[in-house]
Design an enzyme around this catalytic site. Structure first.
Site, short mmCIF file in Angstrom:
data_model
loop_
_atom_site.label_atom_id
_atom_site.label_comp_id
_atom_site.label_asym_id
_atom_site.label_seq_id
_atom_site.Cartn_x
_atom_site.Cartn_y
_atom_site.Cartn_z
N LYS A 93 38.12 2.87 11.38
CA LYS A 93 37.31 3.65 10.43
C LYS A 93 36.00 3.99 11.11
O LYS A 93 35.33 3.14 11.69
CB LYS A 93 37.03 2.79 9.18
CG LYS A 93 36.13 3.47 8.17
CD LYS A 93 36.94 4.27 7.17
CE LYS A 93 36.12 5.28 6.38
NZ LYS A 93 35.98 6.59 7.04
N GLN A 114 30.39 0.52 15.58
CA GLN A 114 31.06 0.66 14.29
C GLN A 114 31.86 -0.59 13.93
O GLN A 114 31.95 -0.98 12.77
CB GLN A 114 31.97 1.89 14.31
CG GLN A 114 32.42 2.37 12.95
CD GLN A 114 31.37 3.24 12.25
OE1 GLN A 114 30.78 4.11 12.87
NE2 GLN A 114 31.15 3.00 10.97
N LYS A 129 35.65 5.82 16.26
CA LYS A 129 34.72 6.95 16.26
C LYS A 129 35.39 8.12 16.95
O LYS A 129 36.29 7.92 17.78
CB LYS A 129 33.44 6.59 17.02
CG LYS A 129 32.26 7.44 16.64
CD LYS A 129 31.62 6.93 15.36
CE LYS A 129 30.59 7.88 14.81
NZ LYS A 129 29.80 7.23 13.74
N ASP A 169 29.71 12.56 10.65
CA ASP A 169 28.59 12.04 11.44
C ASP A 169 27.77 13.28 11.81
O ASP A 169 27.86 14.30 11.12
CB ASP A 169 29.10 11.27 12.68
CG ASP A 169 28.03 10.42 13.36
OD1 ASP A 169 27.77 9.30 12.91
OD2 ASP A 169 27.42 10.89 14.35
N SER A 380 32.36 4.86 2.07
CA SER A 380 33.65 5.39 2.52
C SER A 380 34.76 4.41 2.13
O SER A 380 35.85 4.81 1.74
CB SER A 380 33.66 5.58 4.03
OG SER A 380 33.03 6.77 4.41
P1 NDP Z 1 23.24 15.46 10.64
O1 NDP Z 1 24.00 16.34 11.55
O2 NDP Z 1 23.31 15.69 9.18
O3 NDP Z 1 21.68 15.47 11.05
C1 NDP Z 1 21.25 15.13 12.31
C2 NDP Z 1 19.74 15.26 12.37
O4 NDP Z 1 19.28 14.70 13.59
C3 NDP Z 1 19.29 16.71 12.38
O5 NDP Z 1 18.03 16.83 11.79
C4 NDP Z 1 19.22 17.02 13.87
O6 NDP Z 1 18.34 18.07 14.22
C5 NDP Z 1 18.71 15.70 14.43
N1 NDP Z 1 19.19 15.52 15.80
C6 NDP Z 1 20.47 15.46 16.22
N2 NDP Z 1 20.55 15.32 17.55
C7 NDP Z 1 19.27 15.28 17.97
C8 NDP Z 1 18.67 15.14 19.23
N3 NDP Z 1 19.42 15.02 20.35
N4 NDP Z 1 17.33 15.12 19.28
C9 NDP Z 1 16.58 15.25 18.15
N5 NDP Z 1 17.09 15.39 16.94
C10 NDP Z 1 18.41 15.40 16.85
O7 NDP Z 1 23.70 13.97 11.00
P2 NDP Z 1 23.56 12.63 10.15
O8 NDP Z 1 22.34 12.66 9.33
O9 NDP Z 1 24.87 12.39 9.50
O10 NDP Z 1 23.41 11.54 11.31
C11 NDP Z 1 22.14 11.13 11.80
C12 NDP Z 1 22.29 9.77 12.45
O11 NDP Z 1 22.77 8.82 11.49
C13 NDP Z 1 23.29 9.69 13.61
O12 NDP Z 1 22.82 8.75 14.55
C14 NDP Z 1 24.55 9.16 12.95
O13 NDP Z 1 25.40 8.52 13.87
C15 NDP Z 1 23.95 8.18 11.98
N6 NDP Z 1 24.78 7.79 10.85
C16 NDP Z 1 25.34 8.71 10.01
C17 NDP Z 1 26.09 8.30 8.93
C18 NDP Z 1 26.65 9.27 7.95
O14 NDP Z 1 27.23 8.81 6.96
N7 NDP Z 1 26.50 10.56 8.12
C19 NDP Z 1 26.37 6.88 8.68
C20 NDP Z 1 25.66 5.98 9.57
C21 NDP Z 1 24.92 6.44 10.61
P3 NDP Z 1 18.96 19.52 14.61
O15 NDP Z 1 19.48 20.08 13.35
O16 NDP Z 1 17.81 20.25 15.18
O17 NDP Z 1 20.04 19.25 15.63
O1 2IT Z 2 28.10 5.78 11.75
C1 2IT Z 2 28.69 5.67 10.67
O2 2IT Z 2 28.78 4.61 10.06
C2 2IT Z 2 29.28 6.89 10.08
N1 2IT Z 2 29.13 7.97 10.66
C3 2IT Z 2 30.07 6.82 8.81
C4 2IT Z 2 31.45 6.33 9.06
C5 2IT Z 2 32.39 6.40 7.89
O3 2IT Z 2 33.59 6.18 8.15
O4 2IT Z 2 31.99 6.64 6.76
#
Ligand code: NDP
Ligand code: 2IT
Length: 449
Positions: A93, A114, A129, A169, A380
């Site tokens: 997952k 993860q 992943k 993600d 999830s």
């Molecule tokens: P999104 O795509 O929704 O948002 C990503 C954000 O981070 C955007 O504002 C983006 O800016 C910025 N960003 C991405 N890459 C870079 C970079 N190289 N340098 C600077 N800014 C950057 O992703 P999420 O919010 O879903 O994910 C954000 C983080 O949280 C990740 O590390 C992800 O692995 C983690 N995460 C996500 C989960 C989920 O449920 N979605 C669960 C747990 C962790 P721009 O638009 O300019 O690229």
């Molecule tokens: O980093 C994370 O935990 C996620 N992107 C969410 C994973 C999930 O299966 O909901």
């Protein structure tokens, strides 16, 4: 490198030799190994069963070609991945990331992290992943749909509700999950919970979209309480402005904090009076505009085109919610000098090892990603449970369960840290608690040969 344990040092050296170009993966492995030597001292059976080298090596790595046709009729080729890391405690997952920087190292570091995160939730979910080095920026809706369909045409062979359940993600949100799910269903002729993060009209869970960000704040409140503090009245900086950042900021404000800065990859906005999260959500979620747009719409807001500069903004608490290694030692020192009392990681591995060392030295409360952002994958897990039961829980019920799980994660990290003589060190506690659960399951299931 020093793990205070020769056995672990040898394993790390071997990993370094084997995967010498996988910088992020090695960083994640190093961080976990540096905290679990104490567990091995009291569990020599884990060494005998080869738990650590088996845990470091993913059970399966799939890479595949994703070809698709852009709006101009040109054939494009991207590289797709799915790392099925560890299935000891449940089916694989973990999310899918679409970002140009995706490579095997990034996929493996995320998959490895993860495994421990999912173990901490207490749910029956193993670690995985995936993703692609596809850049969604500037692509039309049709291009995104065709890319998702082509990606799923290959991924479908490897996933399923009892095998591997991907989610979102970076670059993969509800729209992409919809296209991916549509193609999965078409190919398999099966409407099952093989993906999470689905829309509410076809099997999604209430609160899944918000869960990661909300969960970060729930975990943080538990951590702050240990020092008699709370988010109420604190100033906060939240990096990123995607799914995790927006909902972390939203909940922080609901709990009484003032969010003074947020960013995207082009820079950050600074609003001394506090960001209007409703307006920010409108700009990011509805208009899909850059964060600089906020400064054009709101008075008293400045846009600074320096994405790392966000850590220079004075705050009581920082929430790195964008990407890996976005907060380094220098930034950690500045945050500390500006009086920050806590850091809570919404992104995966956003703090460099130097930054984490600084937080420890300066006695700053630190909520590590694999514990603090586990609310997303926990929700999830709730979505999977609802799909299996053919039921749908209300938002209040899911939010209550999320609260409960984040409290339980905080307590198990805190208790593990205490038990192994690292009181208050939640990073070590998270590694120990997550590792212990996986190790027990692997031990019980024997070595496959
Ligand atoms: P999104 O795509 O929704 O948002 C990503 C954000 O981070 C955007 O504002 C983006 O800016 C910025 N960003 C991405 N890459 C870079 C970079 N190289 N340098 C600077 N800014 C950057 O992703 P999420 O919010 O879903 O994910 C954000 C983080 O949280 C990740 O590390 C992800 O692995 C983690 N995460 C996500 C989960 C989920 O449920 N979605 C669960 C747990 C962790 P721009 O638009 O300019 O690229
Ligand atoms: O980093 C994370 O935990 C996620 N992107 C969410 C994973 C999930 O299966 O909901």
């Amino acid at each position: 490198m020093s793990f205070g344990n020769e056995y672990l040092e040898e394993i790390y050296r071997e990993t370094e030799k084997r995967d010498r170009y996988q910088k992020e993966f090695l960083q994640a492995v190093h961080e976990v190994l540096s905290g679990i030597g104490v567990v091995l001292d009291s569990h020599p059976e884990y060494i005998k069963a080869g738990i650590i080298p088996r845990l470091i090596e993913p059970e399966r790595v799939i890479t595949f070609r994703v070809s698709w046709i852009d709006d101009g009729g040109k054939v494009r080729v991207n590289r797709g991945f799915r790392v099925q890391y560890n299935s000891a405690i449940g089916p694989y997952k973990g999310g899918l990331r679409f970002h140009p920087e995706v490579d095997l190292s990034v996929m493996k570091f995320l998959g490895f992290e993860q495994c421990f995160k999912n173990a901490l939730t207490g749910l029956a979910i193993g670690g995985g992943k995936g993703g692609a080095d596809f850049d969604p920026k500037g692509k039309s809706d049709g291009e995104i749909m065709r890319f998702c369909q082509s990606f799923m045409t290959e991924l479908e062979k490897h996933i399923g509700q009892f095998t591997d359940i991907p989610a979102g993600d970076i670059g993969v949100g509800e729209r992409e999950i919809g296209y991916l799910f549509g193609q999965f269903k078409r190919l398999r002729n099966e409407h099952s919970g093989a993906l999470t993060g689905k829309g509410m009209s076809y099997g999604g869970s209430a609160i899944r979209t918000q869960a990661t960000g909300y969960g970060v704040c729930y975990f943080t409140e538990n951590m702050l309480r240990s020092r008699g503090l709370s988010l109420d009245g604190m100033s906060a900086v939240v990096s990123g402005s995607g799914n995790v950042a927006l909902h972390c900021a939203e909940k922080a404000v609901a709990l009484g904090a003032k969010v003074v800065a947020m960013s995207d990859s082009s820079g950050y906005i600074y609003v001394p009076g506090g960001i209007d999260i409703g307006l920010m959500k409108q700009i990011k979620e509805k208009e899909h505009a850059r964060i600089s747009e906020y400064a054009r719409c709101a008075e008293g807001a400045a846009f600074i085109s320096d994405r790392r500069g966000i850590w220079n903004v004075k705050c009581d608490i920082a929430f790195p919610c964008a990407t890996q290694n976005e907060l380094d030692r220098e930034a950690a020192n500045i945050l500390s000098e500006n009086g920050a009392v806590a850091i809570a990681e919404g992104a995966n591995m956003p703090s460099t090892p130097g930054a984490i060392e600084t937080f420890r030295k300066r006695n700053i409360l630190f909520a590590p990603a694999k514990a603090a952002n586990a609310g997303g994958v926990a929700a999830s897990g709730f979505e999977m449970a609802q799909n299996s039961a053919r039921l749908s829980w209300g938002a209040e019920e899911v939010d209550e369960r999320l609260h409960g799980i984040m409290r339980q994660i905080y307590e198990s990290c805190s208790a593990a840290a205490e038990e192994y003589n690292y009181p208050g060190d939640l990073a070590v506690g998270a590694n120990i608690a997550g590792f212990s659960r996986i190790a027990e399951a692997m031990l019980a299931q024997g070595v496959a040969y």
